[in-house]
Write an enzyme that holds these catalytic residues in place. Structure first.
Site, PDB file in Angstrom:
ATOM      1  N   LYS A 191     -40.111 -19.968  46.587  1.00  0.00           N
ATOM      2  CA  LYS A 191     -38.222 -19.979  46.368  1.00  0.00           C
ATOM      3  C   LYS A 191     -38.684 -18.835  44.580  1.00  0.00           C
ATOM      4  CE  LYS A 191     -36.725 -20.735  50.029  1.00  0.00           C
ATOM      5  NZ  LYS A 191     -36.044 -20.051  51.217  1.00  0.00           N
ATOM      6  N   ASN A 236     -32.030 -15.504  55.189  1.00  0.00           N
ATOM      7  CA  ASN A 236     -31.906 -17.251  54.852  1.00  0.00           C
ATOM      8  C   ASN A 236     -33.595 -17.823  55.625  1.00  0.00           C
ATOM      9  OD1 ASN A 236     -30.668 -19.992  54.942  1.00  0.00           O
ATOM     10  ND2 ASN A 236     -30.235 -18.871  57.825  1.00  0.00           N
ATOM     11  N   SER A 259     -29.532 -18.788  64.522  1.00  0.00           N
ATOM     12  CA  SER A 259     -29.743 -19.669  65.405  1.00  0.00           C
ATOM     13  C   SER A 259     -29.656 -21.431  65.259  1.00  0.00           C
ATOM     14  CB  SER A 259     -31.117 -20.015  66.085  1.00  0.00           C
ATOM     15  OG  SER A 259     -32.066 -19.980  65.744  1.00  0.00           O
ATOM     16  N   ARG A 260     -29.801 -21.813  63.762  1.00  0.00           N
ATOM     17  CA  ARG A 260     -28.962 -22.888  63.046  1.00  0.00           C
ATOM     18  C   ARG A 260     -29.132 -23.580  61.821  1.00  0.00           C
ATOM     19  NH1 ARG A 260     -34.469 -25.811  64.440  1.00  0.00           N
ATOM     20  NH2 ARG A 260     -35.902 -24.038  64.302  1.00  0.00           N
ATOM     21  N   SER A 269     -33.674 -22.601  46.411  1.00  0.00           N
ATOM     22  CA  SER A 269     -33.554 -23.487  46.718  1.00  0.00           C
ATOM     23  C   SER A 269     -33.578 -24.630  45.549  1.00  0.00           C
ATOM     24  CB  SER A 269     -34.938 -24.419  47.842  1.00  0.00           C
ATOM     25  OG  SER A 269     -35.411 -25.726  47.347  1.00  0.00           O
ATOM     26  N   TYR A 287     -43.884 -24.400  48.818  1.00  0.00           N
ATOM     27  CA  TYR A 287     -42.465 -23.610  48.750  1.00  0.00           C
ATOM     28  C   TYR A 287     -41.691 -22.598  46.888  1.00  0.00           C
ATOM     29  CZ  TYR A 287     -38.359 -24.985  50.566  1.00  0.00           C
ATOM     30  OH  TYR A 287     -36.628 -24.607  50.574  1.00  0.00           O
ATOM     31  N   ILE A 306     -30.541 -30.737  52.402  1.00  0.00           N
ATOM     32  CA  ILE A 306     -28.956 -30.386  53.593  1.00  0.00           C
ATOM     33  C   ILE A 306     -29.573 -31.126  54.978  1.00  0.00           C
ATOM     34  CG2 ILE A 306     -27.491 -28.347  54.526  1.00  0.00           C
ATOM     35  CD1 ILE A 306     -26.823 -28.110  51.539  1.00  0.00           C
ATOM     36  N   ASN A 365     -39.655 -12.757  63.913  1.00  0.00           N
ATOM     37  CA  ASN A 365     -40.662 -13.425  63.365  1.00  0.00           C
ATOM     38  C   ASN A 365     -40.625 -12.744  61.562  1.00  0.00           C
ATOM     39  OD1 ASN A 365     -42.348 -14.940  62.061  1.00  0.00           O
ATOM     40  ND2 ASN A 365     -44.240 -13.980  63.179  1.00  0.00           N
TER      41      ASN A 365
HETATM   42  N1  LIG Z   1     -32.523 -28.119  54.902  1.00  0.00           N
HETATM   43  C1  LIG Z   1     -32.161 -27.389  52.998  1.00  0.00           C
HETATM   44  O1  LIG Z   1     -32.593 -29.051  52.465  1.00  0.00           O
HETATM   45  C2  LIG Z   1     -32.337 -26.534  52.191  1.00  0.00           C
HETATM   46  C3  LIG Z   1     -32.408 -26.384  50.971  1.00  0.00           C
HETATM   47  C4  LIG Z   1     -32.752 -25.682  50.115  1.00  0.00           C
HETATM   48  C5  LIG Z   1     -33.274 -24.148  50.829  1.00  0.00           C
HETATM   49  N2  LIG Z   1     -32.918 -24.553  52.070  1.00  0.00           N
HETATM   50  C6  LIG Z   1     -33.197 -22.863  52.795  1.00  0.00           C
HETATM   51  O2  LIG Z   1     -32.855 -22.538  53.823  1.00  0.00           O
HETATM   52  C7  LIG Z   1     -33.304 -21.985  54.682  1.00  0.00           C
HETATM   53  C8  LIG Z   1     -33.164 -22.184  56.414  1.00  0.00           C
HETATM   54  O3  LIG Z   1     -32.923 -23.617  55.968  1.00  0.00           O
HETATM   55  P1  LIG Z   1     -32.444 -24.623  56.797  1.00  0.00           P
HETATM   56  O4  LIG Z   1     -32.521 -25.769  56.630  1.00  0.00           O
HETATM   57  O5  LIG Z   1     -31.040 -23.962  58.073  1.00  0.00           O
HETATM   58  O6  LIG Z   1     -33.643 -24.506  58.473  1.00  0.00           O
HETATM   59  P2  LIG Z   1     -33.792 -24.928  60.036  1.00  0.00           P
HETATM   60  O7  LIG Z   1     -32.430 -26.036  60.656  1.00  0.00           O
HETATM   61  O8  LIG Z   1     -34.803 -25.877  60.006  1.00  0.00           O
HETATM   62  O9  LIG Z   1     -33.356 -23.502  60.555  1.00  0.00           O
HETATM   63  C9  LIG Z   1     -34.595 -22.364  60.700  1.00  0.00           C
HETATM   64  C10 LIG Z   1     -34.058 -21.178  60.613  1.00  0.00           C
HETATM   65  O10 LIG Z   1     -34.483 -20.429  60.249  1.00  0.00           O
HETATM   66  C11 LIG Z   1     -35.313 -19.732  61.563  1.00  0.00           C
HETATM   67  N3  LIG Z   1     -36.590 -19.465  60.966  1.00  0.00           N
HETATM   68  C12 LIG Z   1     -37.536 -20.428  60.983  1.00  0.00           C
HETATM   69  N4  LIG Z   1     -38.950 -20.032  60.915  1.00  0.00           N
HETATM   70  C13 LIG Z   1     -38.713 -18.344  61.359  1.00  0.00           C
HETATM   71  C14 LIG Z   1     -39.651 -17.515  61.044  1.00  0.00           C
HETATM   72  N5  LIG Z   1     -40.703 -17.108  60.391  1.00  0.00           N
HETATM   73  N6  LIG Z   1     -39.015 -16.201  61.320  1.00  0.00           N
HETATM   74  C15 LIG Z   1     -37.637 -15.475  61.915  1.00  0.00           C
HETATM   75  N7  LIG Z   1     -36.769 -16.672  61.612  1.00  0.00           N
HETATM   76  C16 LIG Z   1     -37.518 -17.884  61.151  1.00  0.00           C
HETATM   77  C17 LIG Z   1     -35.230 -20.673  62.586  1.00  0.00           C
HETATM   78  O11 LIG Z   1     -34.292 -19.806  64.020  1.00  0.00           O
HETATM   79  P3  LIG Z   1     -35.622 -20.717  65.401  1.00  0.00           P
HETATM   80  O12 LIG Z   1     -33.757 -21.524  65.999  1.00  0.00           O
HETATM   81  O13 LIG Z   1     -35.767 -19.791  66.403  1.00  0.00           O
HETATM   82  O14 LIG Z   1     -36.292 -21.560  65.000  1.00  0.00           O
HETATM   83  C18 LIG Z   1     -33.475 -21.098  62.981  1.00  0.00           C
HETATM   84  O15 LIG Z   1     -32.562 -20.057  62.284  1.00  0.00           O
HETATM   85  C19 LIG Z   1     -34.599 -21.637  55.004  1.00  0.00           C
HETATM   86  O16 LIG Z   1     -34.622 -20.323  53.965  1.00  0.00           O
HETATM   87  C20 LIG Z   1     -34.764 -22.899  53.807  1.00  0.00           C
HETATM   88  O17 LIG Z   1     -35.632 -22.650  53.353  1.00  0.00           O
HETATM   89  C21 LIG Z   1     -32.800 -25.281  52.886  1.00  0.00           C
END
Ligand SMILES: NC(=O)c1ccc[n+]([C@@H]2O[C@H](COP(=O)([O-])OP(=O)(O)OC[C@H]3O[C@@H](n4cnc5c(N)ncnc54)[C@H](OP(=O)(O)O)[C@@H]3O)[C@@H](O)[C@H]2O)c1
Length: 256
Positions: free
Chosen positions: A165, A97, A15-16, A148, A161, A194, A64
């Site tokens: 991972k 993801n 979704s995001r 990550s 965290y 990111i 979830n």
């Molecule tokens: N952004 C970074 O810097 C970064 C770096 C390394 C790794 N990551 C990893 O990348 C992945 C995505 O992160 P993002 O940056 O895209 O985060 P984000 O923008 O906060 O989006 C999180 C997404 O995960 C969903 N979500 C969160 N908790 C959930 C749960 N308990 N069950 C099911 N869905 C859940 C959310 O759904 P809703 O929209 O419905 O809330 C949303 O679609 C994660 O695994 C994160 O650890 C992120």
């Protein structure tokens, strides 16, 4: 029962942020996409609309990933959706993801509740969502788990965290080994920092953090969601047919 060669991807957290970009990139390469959302249905529906504009089919399901007890019901709903919307009983790609971060300064400040939630969403959830996907994922398919950069380098406060991972990265090697007989590949994409909603949008909304990230990254900028989706889509494609059990860091050269 599948009527054409279009592949179907399941992207959790579509979704995001990264999941949205992954879903859009998979669609742009001719795949149909099932996204999941946790709470933000409206945002999921706008991603659906964007996918459908590319000419691909899409649907959005609530999930979830920290609630393993809901997974049997989730897959029952998914199977109905596959049959009705996609005329298939299988999907081809699983992208684990979905997830959240925590904002704490140190190991000492991390609560047991935060730790358990990270384990449930990022490790136990990924393990059992993948296990329960096995009857439904096509031979020759692919799994991409989002980890990550923090498993390679350290950042105070990210200990829980990053440890979780790291577990996903080890799990990915086992998936690759065990599912190889079915020609299902499994790889890790490890993003750097990111600018998404992640961690309360800390990177996107904190100029000092942005400057720090630029200073430690060989390509001197912060990462954007659209740095990631194309790599995941590549890993799902036939161009990546010999890449298996690998961790690919997508971080612009952080902490080289
Ligand atoms: N952004 C970074 O810097 C970064 C770096 C390394 C790794 N990551 C990893 O990348 C992945 C995505 O992160 P993002 O940056 O895209 O985060 P984000 O923008 O906060 O989006 C999180 C997404 O995960 C969903 N979500 C969160 N908790 C959930 C749960 N308990 N069950 C099911 N869905 C859940 C959310 O759904 P809703 O929209 O419905 O809330 C949303 O679609 C994660 O695994 C994160 O650890 C992120």
């Amino acid at each position: 029962m599948k009527t054409n060669i279009t592949k179907i991807a399941l992207v959790t957290g579509g979704s995001r942020g990264l999941g949205k970009d992954i879903a859009l990139n998979l669609a742009a390469r001719g795949n149909d996409v099932i996204i999941t959302y946790n709470s933000r249905k409206d945002e999921a529906l706008s991603v659906l609309a964007a996918i459908e504009q590319t000419g691909q089919r899409a649907t959005a399901l609530q999930l979830n990933t920290g609630d393993t007890k809901s997974f049997d019901t989730f897959y029952a709903t998914l199977l109905t959706s596959l049959k009705n919307r996609f005329q298939s009983e299988r999907f081809d790609f699983l992208i684990n993801n979905a997830g959240h971060g925590i904002t704490v300064p140190s190991l000492a400040a991390t609560t047991e509740e935060q730790f358990d939630e990270l384990v449930n969403v990022h490790l136990k959830g990924v393990f059992f969502l993948t296990q329960k996907a096995l009857p439904y994922i096509s031979d020759g398919g692919a799994i991409v788990n989002i980890s990550s950069g923090l498993t390679r380098f350290t950042n105070p406060g990210s200990g829980a965290y990053a440890s979780v991972k790291s577990g996903v990265e080890t799990l990915t090697k086992y998936i690759a080994k065990e599912l190889g007989q079915r020609y299902i590949r499994a790889n890790v994409v490890a993003p750097g920092a990111i600018a998404t909603d992640f961690n309360g949008s800390r990177l996107r909304e904190t100029p000092q953090v942005q400057e720090h990230i630029k200073a430690i990254t060989a390509l001197p900028r912060i990462g954007q969601a659209d740095d990631i989706g194309s790599v995941v889509a590549f890993l799902c494609s036939n161009d990546a047919k010999w890449i298996n059990g690998q961790r690919i860091e997508v971080a612009g050269g952080m902490y080289l």
